[in-house]
Scaffold this active site. Structure first.
Site, PDB file in Angstrom:
ATOM      1  N   ARG A   3      45.115  45.874  60.139  1.00 30.75           N
ATOM      2  CA  ARG A   3      44.360  46.102  58.757  1.00 30.75           C
ATOM      3  C   ARG A   3      45.049  45.166  57.605  1.00 30.75           C
ATOM      4  NH1 ARG A   3      42.362  51.782  56.530  1.00 30.75           N
ATOM      5  NH2 ARG A   3      41.689  52.078  58.732  1.00 30.75           N
ATOM      6  N   HIS A  22      33.525  43.629  62.030  1.00 32.73           N
ATOM      7  CA  HIS A  22      34.674  44.762  61.076  1.00 32.73           C
ATOM      8  C   HIS A  22      33.965  46.111  60.463  1.00 32.73           C
ATOM      9  CE1 HIS A  22      38.093  44.673  59.004  1.00 32.73           C
ATOM     10  NE2 HIS A  22      37.465  45.455  57.779  1.00 32.73           N
ATOM     11  N   TYR A  80      23.786  38.042  45.099  1.00 33.79           N
ATOM     12  CA  TYR A  80      23.758  36.965  43.895  1.00 33.79           C
ATOM     13  C   TYR A  80      24.465  35.798  43.658  1.00 33.79           C
ATOM     14  CZ  TYR A  80      21.061  41.057  41.198  1.00 33.79           C
ATOM     15  OH  TYR A  80      20.276  41.559  40.738  1.00 33.79           O
TER      16      TYR A  80
END
Length: 740
Positions: free
Chosen positions: A32, A78, A122
């Protein structure tokens, strides 16, 4: 550990907790938070690029919705939150956050003001050429793959990384018990360092720093560290770099000017910076600055107007560098996962060598993979040649035999792959031109095969090949390209610009008022009527010192320590103020003895309750930390009891039982720290106060508003030698054992 029926296991809570926390810590470190030294990526970034490649989001292809990319990454690779994945994708697309963006974003991806990107539905994205370079050769067995979290697919352990991403884009991460912080650098300079290291494997850090003089931040700025500090940081893998904003002074005519900020330090949000400056202006912490305006469009343009034309631009900027994020530090901690997935701190040469070793390994693996492909292709082509040499017989076997495969294998000693290729040939491939093309292809492949085998046997050739890759990389992304131009100016440690305290703080008269319980405030003006001052219930006034906001206040405690605080930092006159002891680390067992305004070059007399003391310079008692500075050594029941200015030629010492002794000040030594010498002898008594005066002018005492001056003739009986007991005070002396 005891195994209980039903699969329940009993174990000590400490062991269970430590085992699980260790697993969590390892997971955080390995999967991580820390980047891999080979490709400079954390798992989430690596998975993002791999998923975008699977979606065919190449630089020359169209964009796809970021929601599509995030969905694929979360579903296949993931198993974490979609927002965390999208935040990682957004950062890879921000030109002000990443020196060489890996994602080409379309839409609102945030800005340097700190505004967030639009929602993933968007925005659209595709890979950049840099990301494509990181993935170059991934289909050619260049790296290992592992199963995804659900076992339904595979993902790369590391990317081939034909781009030094760790140093080029930097990385930050906080794991459990360790952290990583690597600033971005210029790829052209990294390539120069790599080329030198390939040529000279034992190159020194100092030589590599010649090629890589410091970070190259995406937001520009100016690096203001001396070369020795930079080299030391790279040699140890730990350090920090000081970066300042870039600015220019614009002449407005008639002696007026304005300062324009064109670049700000890395990771400083412009809107937050402006808010901080405005707050400091409101609190009168930036008295040199008159106004600030943000005239930024695509480029940064912050306009600063000085309060006075008498203030130079350099002085104005120095005040901003000292008090705002116009100057910031970026830490260097090259704590990364090495090729064996072991976290460790590397120096610059080790990081560069790890990248070279990775590229060397990728070259060997890709060469072997290509050799296997050539061998398979030659095998098929040689089978084709059998057809062209025995065309009629092959056709006859295919037409007449029940099992043409077995017959051809036996007739011409062919293998299964060759027979399958022959049987799958199209009739139009039997042209004469095809035979010529096959012969030419065989010759070309055999030549390439020979060259690749030679490459595998000759390390020098492989090093030369890697040097060629580095040269191509510099040509594609180096300083001569628009993307590769150095943005951060390399400078030296700046010469200190003298900014007078008077210039930094608005100078005005104040009266410092401190109560018996230690509540302090600074009331504007001098000559206050102290009878009108109000205090908390049960409290009353004790000290009232006239000063200016540019002064420093010396606080002497019963523990023998001096504390220093700027008068401009004291609370205003509204209310009852704040506890003075909270402004520094004075323990609850200590009390305030005296308050004085610091006067450079002046001297003080300090004395303890057991009648010992000495003269000390005010320059020697200035404290640099909140812990104060120990000047008068006291222990046990002995406390610091008195402190006063050493202005005069005689010292008056007063005991609590009202015995007075006067002797020349010259009998008192000047020290910077110690117990001092005996001022007055006591029997069941202790020191109450001291006062320095000029014998010619007499000793002045004060009781309330009443003053009384004792002349030299009146004090004749009390003049003696240091360490004597003294005599009862003369008639007319204040009732309290104090001089004032």
């Amino acid at each position: 550990m005891t195994v209980v029926g039903g699969g329940v296991r009993q174990e000590a809570f400490k062991d269970a907790l430590s085992e699980r926390y260790l697993s969590y810590a390892l997971s955080t470190i390995m999967a991580r938070s820390l980047p891999d030294v080979r490709d400079g990526l954390k798992p989430v970034h690596r998975r993002l690029l791999h998923a975008m490649r699977q979606l065919k989001l190449d630089p020359d292809q169209g964009y796809k919705k970021c929601a599509r990319v995030v969905g694929d990454v979360m579903g296949k690779y993931h198993p974490h939150g979609d927002q965390a994945i999208y935040d990682a994708l957004v950062r890879l697309a921000q030109e002000f956050a990443v020196r060489y963006p890996l994602v080409d974003g379309q839409g609102n991806f945030g800005n340097v003001d700190g505004d967030n990107a639009a929602a993933m539905r968007y925005t659209e994205a595709r890979m950049t050429e840099v990301a494509q370079a990181l993935l170059d050769g991934i289909d050619e067995d260049a790296v290992d793959f592992r199963e995804t979290y659900d076992g339904e697919g595979s993902e790369p352990v590391v990317l081939p990384s034909n781009f030094p991403n760790l140093l080029a884009n930097g990385a930050t991460g906080i794991a459990v018990g360790m952290a990583s912080s690597i600033p971005p650098h210029n790829v052209g300079e990294i390539c120069d360092a790599l080329a030198h290291l390939l040529k000279t494997p034992n190159a020194t850090i100092a030589k590599l720093v010649d090629f890589m003089p410091g970070p190259d931040f995406p937001t520009g700025g100016k690096l203001v560290e001396d070369r020795a500090t930079v080299a030391e940081a790279y040699a140890s893998g730990r350090g920090s770099f000081r970066v300042r904003a870039q600015w220019v002074s614009e002449d407005l005519g008639r002696g007026q000017y304005q300062v324009v900020i064109t670049e700000i330090p890395y990771q400083v949000q412009k809107a937050r910076l402006i808010e901080r400056i405005a707050e400091l202006m409101h609190n009168r912490k930036l008295p040199l600055l008159g106004d600030i305006r943000d005239e930024s469009a695509e480029d940064i343009r912050l306009v600063l107007e000085p309060k006075s034309r008498n203030v130079t631009a350099e002085m104005l900027m120095e005040s901003l560098f000292r008090n705002t994020e116009m100057e910031s530090r970026f830490s260097l901690n090259m704590n990364v996962l090495d090729a064996d997935h072991v976290p460790r701190v590397m120096n610059l040469r080790e990081v560069l060598q790890a990248y070279i070793d990775h590229r060397h390994n990728v070259l060997i693996r890709r060469t072997k993979h290509r050799l296997e492909k050539i061998t398979d292709r030659l095998n098929v082509l040689k089978g084709y040649m059998v057809v062209f040499l025995n065309l009629d017989e092959v056709i006859a076997i295919i037409r007449e035999e029940d099992d043409p495969r077995a017959v051809m294998k036996k007739r011409w000693d062919l293998n299964d792959a060759q027979v399958d290729a022959i049987l799958n040939m199209r009739l139009r491939s039997l042209r004469r031109l095809e035979e010529i093309a096959i012969r030419e292809e065989i010759e070309g492949l055999e030549g390439e095969q020979k060259s690749l085998k030679g490459l595998l046997k000759d390390k020098a050739r492989r090093i030369k090949h890697l040097a060629g890759e580095v040269a191509d990389l510099k040509k594609a992304f180096g300083q001569k390209t628009e993307l590769g131009k150095r943005r951060t100016e390399i400078g030296d440690a700046p010469d200190p610009v003298a900014v007078p305290v008077e210039a930094m703080i608005e100078r005005e008269p104040v009266t410092v008022v401190c109560s018996e319980k230690g509540w302090v405030r600074a009331i504007r003006g001098h000559g206050l009527d102290q009878t009108e001052l109000k205090f908390k219930e049960g409290d009353k006034g004790r000290f009232a010192v006239e000063a200016e906001t540019t002064d420093k206040l010396l606080v002497f405690g019963t523990n023998g320590r001096f504390y220093t605080v700027g008068i401009d930092k004291l609370p205003g006159g509204r209310g009852h103020g704040e506890p003075l002891r909270l402004m520094f680390d004075m323990g609850n067992d200590a009390d305030i003895v005296s308050l004085h305004v610091y006067k450079p070059g002046a001297k003080l007399v300090v004395a303890s309750s057991d009648g010992r003391g000495f003269v000390v310079g005010e320059d020697d008692v200035i404290a640099q930390t909140k812990n104060g500075k120990l000047v008068l050594n006291v222990k046990g029941d002995v406390e610091a009891a008195a402190c006063g200015p050493a202005e005069g030629d005689h010292l008056a010492v007063l005991g609590k039982k009202r015995k007075l002794l006067v002797f020349p000040l010259s009998e008192l030594p000047e020290m910077s720290r110690g117990r001092g010498v005996k001022l007055q002898s006591y029997s069941g008594d202790s020191l109450a106060d001291v006062a320095v005066f000029t014998m010619k002018e007499g000793l002045t005492t004060q009781t309330g508003d009443r003053h009384r001056t004792f002349t030299a003739d009146e004090l004749a009986e009390w003049i003696g030698k240091r360490a004597q007991a003294g005599r009862k005070v003369p008639r007319g002396f204040p009732a309290a054992p104090r001089f004032s």
